[in-house]
Write a protein that holds these residues in place. Structure first.
Motif, PDB file in Angstrom:
ATOM      1  N   MET A 135     -45.732 -19.744  10.178  1.00 33.25           N
ATOM      2  CA  MET A 135     -45.018 -20.397   9.108  1.00 33.25           C
ATOM      3  C   MET A 135     -44.117 -19.363   8.452  1.00 33.25           C
ATOM      4  O   MET A 135     -44.591 -18.373   7.942  1.00 33.25           O
ATOM      5  CB  MET A 135     -46.059 -20.950   8.119  1.00 33.25           C
ATOM      6  CG  MET A 135     -45.524 -21.880   7.135  1.00 33.25           C
ATOM      7  SD  MET A 135     -46.803 -22.836   6.287  1.00 33.25           S
ATOM      8  CE  MET A 135     -47.816 -21.581   5.571  1.00 33.25           C
ATOM      9  N   LYS A 136     -42.828 -19.612   8.511  1.00 36.23           N
ATOM     10  CA  LYS A 136     -41.882 -18.622   8.006  1.00 36.23           C
ATOM     11  C   LYS A 136     -41.090 -19.185   6.835  1.00 36.23           C
ATOM     12  O   LYS A 136     -40.436 -20.197   6.945  1.00 36.23           O
ATOM     13  CB  LYS A 136     -40.940 -18.213   9.131  1.00 36.23           C
ATOM     14  CG  LYS A 136     -39.966 -17.144   8.762  1.00 36.23           C
ATOM     15  CD  LYS A 136     -40.001 -16.037   9.774  1.00 36.23           C
ATOM     16  CE  LYS A 136     -38.906 -15.037   9.542  1.00 36.23           C
ATOM     17  NZ  LYS A 136     -39.252 -14.016   8.612  1.00 36.23           N
ATOM     18  N   SER A 137     -41.185 -18.494   5.731  1.00 37.93           N
ATOM     19  CA  SER A 137     -40.452 -18.874   4.527  1.00 37.93           C
ATOM     20  C   SER A 137     -39.060 -18.251   4.562  1.00 37.93           C
ATOM     21  O   SER A 137     -38.871 -17.155   5.089  1.00 37.93           O
ATOM     22  CB  SER A 137     -41.206 -18.351   3.299  1.00 37.93           C
ATOM     23  OG  SER A 137     -40.424 -18.506   2.151  1.00 37.93           O
ATOM     24  N   ILE A 138     -38.103 -18.960   3.975  1.00 40.63           N
ATOM     25  CA  ILE A 138     -36.752 -18.391   3.886  1.00 40.63           C
ATOM     26  C   ILE A 138     -36.612 -17.474   2.670  1.00 40.63           C
ATOM     27  O   ILE A 138     -35.614 -16.791   2.524  1.00 40.63           O
ATOM     28  CB  ILE A 138     -35.668 -19.495   3.828  1.00 40.63           C
ATOM     29  CG1 ILE A 138     -35.813 -20.342   2.563  1.00 40.63           C
ATOM     30  CG2 ILE A 138     -35.685 -20.348   5.081  1.00 40.63           C
ATOM     31  CD1 ILE A 138     -34.615 -21.216   2.255  1.00 40.63           C
ATOM     32  N   ILE A 139     -37.621 -17.472   1.811  1.00 48.24           N
ATOM     33  CA  ILE A 139     -37.544 -16.661   0.599  1.00 48.24           C
ATOM     34  C   ILE A 139     -37.889 -15.212   0.933  1.00 48.24           C
ATOM     35  O   ILE A 139     -38.957 -14.928   1.463  1.00 48.24           O
ATOM     36  CB  ILE A 139     -38.467 -17.218  -0.498  1.00 48.24           C
ATOM     37  CG1 ILE A 139     -38.044 -18.655  -0.827  1.00 48.24           C
ATOM     38  CG2 ILE A 139     -38.422 -16.336  -1.747  1.00 48.24           C
ATOM     39  CD1 ILE A 139     -38.946 -19.362  -1.785  1.00 48.24           C
ATOM     40  N   LYS A 140     -36.982 -14.338   0.634  1.00 44.34           N
ATOM     41  CA  LYS A 140     -37.148 -12.923   0.952  1.00 44.34           C
ATOM     42  C   LYS A 140     -38.046 -12.225  -0.073  1.00 44.34           C
ATOM     43  O   LYS A 140     -38.181 -12.671  -1.209  1.00 44.34           O
ATOM     44  CB  LYS A 140     -35.787 -12.241   1.003  1.00 44.34           C
ATOM     45  CG  LYS A 140     -34.872 -12.769   2.101  1.00 44.34           C
ATOM     46  CD  LYS A 140     -33.582 -11.994   2.125  1.00 44.34           C
ATOM     47  CE  LYS A 140     -32.594 -12.444   3.171  1.00 44.34           C
ATOM     48  NZ  LYS A 140     -33.031 -13.021   4.369  1.00 44.34           N
ATOM     49  N   LYS A 141     -38.588 -11.107   0.358  1.00 49.15           N
ATOM     50  CA  LYS A 141     -39.463 -10.306  -0.506  1.00 49.15           C
ATOM     51  C   LYS A 141     -38.753  -9.914  -1.796  1.00 49.15           C
ATOM     52  O   LYS A 141     -39.327  -9.994  -2.883  1.00 49.15           O
ATOM     53  CB  LYS A 141     -39.920  -9.060   0.270  1.00 49.15           C
ATOM     54  CG  LYS A 141     -40.907  -8.187  -0.467  1.00 49.15           C
ATOM     55  CD  LYS A 141     -41.345  -7.036   0.428  1.00 49.15           C
ATOM     56  CE  LYS A 141     -42.362  -6.156  -0.242  1.00 49.15           C
ATOM     57  NZ  LYS A 141     -42.837  -5.079   0.664  1.00 49.15           N
TER      58      LYS A 141
END
Length: 192
Positions: A1-7
């Motif tokens: 599951m990959k979020s588009i929100i960066k660190k």
């Protein structure tokens, strides 16, 4: 599951929420930090065990090493729990091991937002409502209808406006909103 929100975006969100609080001062003093201290060996009035904690939002785990001495980590699989169909793979569940003391600047987002929760109206408009989650404790902010800091409300709304741009988070808010509506759960709109 990959979020588009960066660190770096999550870091900026944490910094923004560091500047606000639900009330003037530490709301944990109203209830002896019930939301932090009611886990582990706690039992509710029906004798049920609670190991109280929270799920991190997709990608939020990037802000942690998973070696924090104040957090207990569990890795679960979204398919095994009640998450949106778009969620698959690992989800991270954390519990505070040192309640009521934790590094406030490192608290996960769900801790920072409480007692507010995002909700989509029937027209699809983002709203903030008082949390309708069943809890093994009473939160005075909800039960006593204590007025929340306006800056906290606005900052929380601003953050959710950005978070729901991620389809995984949008799907979670949509699922929770639909569940409330289908179960006729009463809620109080705080901001829209």
């Amino acid at each position: 599951m990959k979020s588009i929100i960066k660190k770096k975006t999550y870091r900026a969100i944490y910094r923004l929420l560091d500047m606000v609080s639900p009330i003037q001062g530490d709301c944990g003093k109203l209830c002896n930090a019930a939301c932090c201290t009611c886990g582990g060996d706690s039992m509710d009035q029906d004798g049920l065990d609670y190991d109280l904690g929270i799920y991190l939002l997709p990608g939020e785990e990037k802000l942690f090493t998973m070696k924090e001495d104040w957090l207990k980590w569990s890795v679960e699989y979204a398919e095994d729990y009640d998450f949106p169909d778009s969620w698959f793979g690992k989800v991270y569940f954390v519990r505070c091991k040192t309640p009521p003391v934790c590094p406030r600047e490192a608290r996960p987002l769900q801790c920072r937002f409480f007692p507010l929760a995002p909700h989509f109206s029937e027209e699809g408009k983002l709203q903030l409502i008082l949390s309708t989650s069943e809890l093994p404790y009473s939160c005075p902010l909800i039960s006593e209808k204590i007025e929340l800091n306006k800056k906290f409300i606005k900052a929380t709304y601003t953050v959710w406006k950005h978070l729901v741009k991620d389809t995984l988070i949008f799907d979670l808010v949509e699922m929770d909103s639909n569940d409330r509506e289908s179960m006729n759960i009463k809620y109080e709109v705080i901001y829209q």
